[in-house]
Design a protein around this motif. Structure first.
Motif, PDB file in Angstrom:
ATOM      1  N   ILE A 364       0.848  -1.201   0.000  1.00  0.00           N
ATOM      2  CA  ILE A 364       0.000   0.000   0.000  1.00  0.00           C
ATOM      3  C   ILE A 364       0.883   1.251   0.000  1.00  0.00           C
ATOM      4  N   VAL A 365       1.963   1.224   0.796  1.00  0.00           N
ATOM      5  CA  VAL A 365       2.896   2.353   0.812  1.00  0.00           C
ATOM      6  C   VAL A 365       3.460   2.587  -0.585  1.00  0.00           C
ATOM      7  N   ILE A 366       3.908   1.506  -1.222  1.00  0.00           N
ATOM      8  CA  ILE A 366       4.492   1.634  -2.556  1.00  0.00           C
ATOM      9  C   ILE A 366       3.456   2.154  -3.558  1.00  0.00           C
ATOM     10  N   SER A 367       2.207   1.675  -3.440  1.00  0.00           N
ATOM     11  CA  SER A 367       1.149   2.158  -4.333  1.00  0.00           C
ATOM     12  C   SER A 367       0.945   3.661  -4.169  1.00  0.00           C
ATOM     13  N   GLY A 368       0.954   4.120  -2.910  1.00  0.00           N
ATOM     14  CA  GLY A 368       0.805   5.553  -2.649  1.00  0.00           C
ATOM     15  C   GLY A 368       1.945   6.359  -3.240  1.00  0.00           C
ATOM     16  N   LEU A 369       3.173   5.853  -3.093  1.00  0.00           N
ATOM     17  CA  LEU A 369       4.333   6.557  -3.645  1.00  0.00           C
ATOM     18  C   LEU A 369       4.274   6.587  -5.175  1.00  0.00           C
ATOM     19  N   GLN A 370       3.811   5.488  -5.766  1.00  0.00           N
ATOM     20  CA  GLN A 370       3.657   5.470  -7.221  1.00  0.00           C
ATOM     21  C   GLN A 370       2.610   6.490  -7.675  1.00  0.00           C
ATOM     22  N   MET A 371       1.524   6.624  -6.893  1.00  0.00           N
ATOM     23  CA  MET A 371       0.499   7.607  -7.218  1.00  0.00           C
ATOM     24  C   MET A 371       1.051   9.025  -7.123  1.00  0.00           C
ATOM     25  N   ILE A 372       1.890   9.277  -6.107  1.00  0.00           N
ATOM     26  CA  ILE A 372       2.520  10.593  -5.971  1.00  0.00           C
ATOM     27  C   ILE A 372       3.410  10.863  -7.184  1.00  0.00           C
ATOM     28  N   GLY A 373       4.141   9.811  -7.594  1.00  0.00           N
ATOM     29  CA  GLY A 373       5.002   9.957  -8.766  1.00  0.00           C
ATOM     30  C   GLY A 373       4.225  10.309 -10.015  1.00  0.00           C
ATOM     31  N   LYS A 374       3.036   9.693 -10.186  1.00  0.00           N
ATOM     32  CA  LYS A 374       2.214   9.990 -11.357  1.00  0.00           C
ATOM     33  C   LYS A 374       1.681  11.417 -11.328  1.00  0.00           C
ATOM     34  N   CYS A 375       1.508  11.966 -10.124  1.00  0.00           N
ATOM     35  CA  CYS A 375       1.053  13.360 -10.005  1.00  0.00           C
ATOM     36  C   CYS A 375       2.142  14.337 -10.455  1.00  0.00           C
ATOM     37  N   GLY A 376       3.400  13.881 -10.395  1.00  0.00           N
ATOM     38  CA  GLY A 376       4.516  14.744 -10.782  1.00  0.00           C
ATOM     39  C   GLY A 376       5.174  15.374  -9.570  1.00  0.00           C
ATOM     40  N   PHE A 377       6.483  15.525  -9.633  1.00  0.00           N
ATOM     41  CA  PHE A 377       7.223  16.058  -8.490  1.00  0.00           C
ATOM     42  C   PHE A 377       7.450  17.568  -8.639  1.00  0.00           C
ATOM     43  N   SER A 378       6.349  18.278  -8.800  1.00  0.00           N
ATOM     44  CA  SER A 378       6.436  19.740  -8.809  1.00  0.00           C
ATOM     45  C   SER A 378       6.672  20.214  -7.385  1.00  0.00           C
ATOM     46  N   GLN A 379       7.134  21.445  -7.238  1.00  0.00           N
ATOM     47  CA  GLN A 379       7.384  21.977  -5.899  1.00  0.00           C
ATOM     48  C   GLN A 379       6.106  21.976  -5.060  1.00  0.00           C
ATOM     49  N   ARG A 380       4.980  22.258  -5.691  1.00  0.00           N
ATOM     50  CA  ARG A 380       3.701  22.292  -4.989  1.00  0.00           C
ATOM     51  C   ARG A 380       3.320  20.903  -4.477  1.00  0.00           C
ATOM     52  N   ASN A 381       3.434  19.900  -5.339  1.00  0.00           N
ATOM     53  CA  ASN A 381       3.089  18.538  -4.936  1.00  0.00           C
ATOM     54  C   ASN A 381       4.022  18.014  -3.858  1.00  0.00           C
ATOM     55  N   ILE A 382       5.315  18.310  -3.989  1.00  0.00           N
ATOM     56  CA  ILE A 382       6.282  17.874  -2.977  1.00  0.00           C
ATOM     57  C   ILE A 382       5.953  18.498  -1.628  1.00  0.00           C
ATOM     58  N   THR A 383       5.598  19.786  -1.638  1.00  0.00           N
ATOM     59  CA  THR A 383       5.261  20.476  -0.383  1.00  0.00           C
ATOM     60  C   THR A 383       4.033  19.850   0.270  1.00  0.00           C
ATOM     61  N   ILE A 384       2.995  19.600  -0.521  1.00  0.00           N
ATOM     62  CA  ILE A 384       1.770  19.010   0.029  1.00  0.00           C
ATOM     63  C   ILE A 384       2.040  17.625   0.609  1.00  0.00           C
ATOM     64  N   ALA A 385       2.707  16.777  -0.156  1.00  0.00           N
ATOM     65  CA  ALA A 385       2.959  15.407   0.302  1.00  0.00           C
ATOM     66  C   ALA A 385       3.911  15.377   1.484  1.00  0.00           C
ATOM     67  N   ALA A 386       5.020  16.093   1.382  1.00  0.00           N
ATOM     68  CA  ALA A 386       6.045  16.039   2.432  1.00  0.00           C
ATOM     69  C   ALA A 386       5.538  16.603   3.756  1.00  0.00           C
ATOM     70  N   LEU A 387       4.893  17.765   3.699  1.00  0.00           N
ATOM     71  CA  LEU A 387       4.465  18.415   4.937  1.00  0.00           C
ATOM     72  C   LEU A 387       3.303  17.672   5.599  1.00  0.00           C
ATOM     73  N   SER A 388       2.330  17.230   4.795  1.00  0.00           N
ATOM     74  CA  SER A 388       1.189  16.522   5.387  1.00  0.00           C
ATOM     75  C   SER A 388       1.613  15.179   5.971  1.00  0.00           C
ATOM     76  N   LEU A 389       2.521  14.464   5.317  1.00  0.00           N
ATOM     77  CA  LEU A 389       2.992  13.180   5.856  1.00  0.00           C
ATOM     78  C   LEU A 389       3.842  13.381   7.103  1.00  0.00           C
ATOM     79  N   SER A 390       4.701  14.399   7.092  1.00  0.00           N
ATOM     80  CA  SER A 390       5.562  14.610   8.257  1.00  0.00           C
ATOM     81  C   SER A 390       4.761  15.048   9.471  1.00  0.00           C
ATOM     82  N   ILE A 391       3.767  15.914   9.260  1.00  0.00           N
ATOM     83  CA  ILE A 391       2.918  16.339  10.381  1.00  0.00           C
ATOM     84  C   ILE A 391       2.009  15.206  10.824  1.00  0.00           C
ATOM     85  N   GLY A 392       1.350  14.551   9.870  1.00  0.00           N
ATOM     86  CA  GLY A 392       0.399  13.495  10.218  1.00  0.00           C
ATOM     87  C   GLY A 392       1.032  12.324  10.915  1.00  0.00           C
TER      88      GLY A 392
END
Length: 449
Positions: A364-392
């Motif tokens: 499931i973790v790998i599936s989520g990371l693959q989905m993030i990859g498909k969204c693209g590693f723009s600065q906006r996407n990285i900020t949303i994913a990184a900050l929400s995961l680190s806080i959560g």
């Protein structure tokens, strides 16, 4: 292997493919064994906290099996707009355990039943109206929630591997042996088995682990004594009481559960079907969660929601055939009508289950990371994913950080990383500028000039 057999085997990896009964049953059984112990554990915890009797707990388990089986069938084969049409397996949700352990002793189990009835109907209606609010759940938000679900389950798998949280033998040599042996059986079977049999590695591991547990004396058969062969769940065994505090608390958790369902639905579509979930599928999935949970309360039981463990199994095996998963739903219904069958499945030791689930949850973790990859590693996407995961994930590892907030906030967020990740991801998605990359590009051009 003749052409018809080959076609039938390939159909296991197609949603609506036609397969034989002899193929459907083992794959359905694999899904049920993979979730059975985790499915009934919340009932034991909440029943004990609420002061219910052993007989009441047994009755609730029977009801849970029946309603979860019916809910799974509706997810697979939707009725009206209720159900996703995806291979979602339903079960008792752990998400509600903490709030129920507070409400049970405070207001009584009847107040829990009333709150589940109201909260379930509210979630069901929200599901039907999803087209008006689902746009808030952008692909990067969904991908981040899926990743959080995977991370949140890793500790569940580890706890099962050790023998189950609160077990007197937790971390014992016997549990280590059973968990390791089961995991090795899964891996070796997946390596050496041929054709579609490879995808039955979890079932093989569970069977071999169970046999080893019997040999080591780690299986408790005492629960089978005096168990009825056939019995039907009772309607309204607990009269619903409608306490406003309980209703508000439980409804908030239903909203959290809906976010998990969105994540589960997205993960299934991505990992099993290699595409994004449609609005219709997501809407039907949430609606089914809500209305089936309301039906569950009529039988005195807890909320029935999509089961993330089985999402991991689909991600691992890629078997998405609705008829194969439907066979599992029929097995659950039989377990609800024949209590002895359900009690026998419940003797599966936690350590054996843990040995199988470690790989599933990692998927499931790998599936989520693959989905993030498909969204693209723009600065906006990285900020949303990184900050929400680190806080959560970070904040819920130290739940005392929420002590300054009211009890209802602590109950919803303090130990639920998926809820925190979802909230932070939604807020960031709303407030962050859409063109975060534009500013640095402009400054570079100015510097060059």
């Amino acid at each position: 292997m003749n052409k018809n057999t080959t076609t039938s085997t390939e159909n296991l990896y197609h949603l609506n493919g036609k397969i034989s009964v002899k193929q459907a049953i083992p794959f359905g059984l694999q899904h049920i064994l993979a979730m059975f112990v985790a499915n009934i554990a919340p009932i034991f915890i909440v029943a004990a906290a609420s002061g219910l009797s052993t007989a009441d707990s047994a009755s609730l388990i029977q009801s849970a099996m029946l309603i979860a089986g019916i809910g799974t069938l509706i997810q697979l084969f939707p009725i009206f707009k209720i159900g996703s049409g995806l291979p979602i397996v339903m079960g008792i949700s752990f998400t509600f355990v903490s709030v129920f352990c507070y409400l049970g002793p405070t207001y009584g189990y009847n107040a829990i039943v009333g709150a589940v009835l109201v909260g379930g109907i509210i979630e069901g209606i929200l599901g039907l109206l999803a087209k008006y609010w689902i746009r808030l759940i952008t692909p990067i938000v969904a991908a981040t929630v899926v990743t959080a679900i995977g991370f949140s389950l890793l500790s569940v798998g580890a706890a099962s591997f050790g023998g189950g949280s609160g077990s007197e033998t937790f971390g014992s040599a016997t549990n280590w042996i059973l968990g390791t042996f089961t995991l090795l059986c899964c891996i070796l079977f997946n390596i050496f088995a041929k054709s579609y049999f490879k995808q039955l590695s979890v079932l093989f591991g569970l069977i071999m682990g169970y046999i080893a547990a019997v040999i080591l004396g780690a299986v408790d058969f005492s629960s089978l004594e005096g168990t009825s062969i056939i019995a039907f769940p009772q309607l309204l065994p607990f009269k619903p009481e409608f306490n406003i505090n309980a209703i508000i608390s439980v409804t908030l958790i239903f909203l959290v559960s809906a976010t998990e369902t969105i994540g589960d639905t997205s993960a299934l579509a991505a990992a099993g079907l290699n595409r994004e979930a449609t609005l219709k599928e997501t809407s039907g999935s949430i609606a089914c969660d809500g209305f089936i949970s309301a039906l569950s309360s009529v039988f005195g039981c807890l909320p029935i929601t999509s089961f993330s463990q089985n999402v991991g199994l689909v991600a691992m095996t890629k078997v998405v055939n609705r008829y194969a998963i439907g066979a599992g739903a029929v097995i659950m219904i039989l377990a609800g009508i024949f209590p002895f069958f359900g009690s026998l499945l419940a003797t599966l030791p936690d350590a054996v289950l843990g040995g199988c689930t470690l790989m599933m949850f990692g998927n499931i973790v790998i599936s989520g990371l693959q989905m993030i990859g498909k969204c693209g590693f723009s600065q906006r996407n990285i900020t949303i994913a990184a900050l929400s995961l680190s806080i959560g994930i970070g904040f819920t590892q130290v739940p005392e950080i929420f002590d300054i907030f009211p009890q209802i906030v602590k109950t919803v967020f303090a130990e639920n990383c998926v809820a925190v990740v979802f909230l932070v991801a939604i807020l960031l998605n709303l407030v962050l500028p859409k063109n975060m990359e534009a500013a640095p590009a402009a400054s570079d051009e100015s510097a060059d000039a």
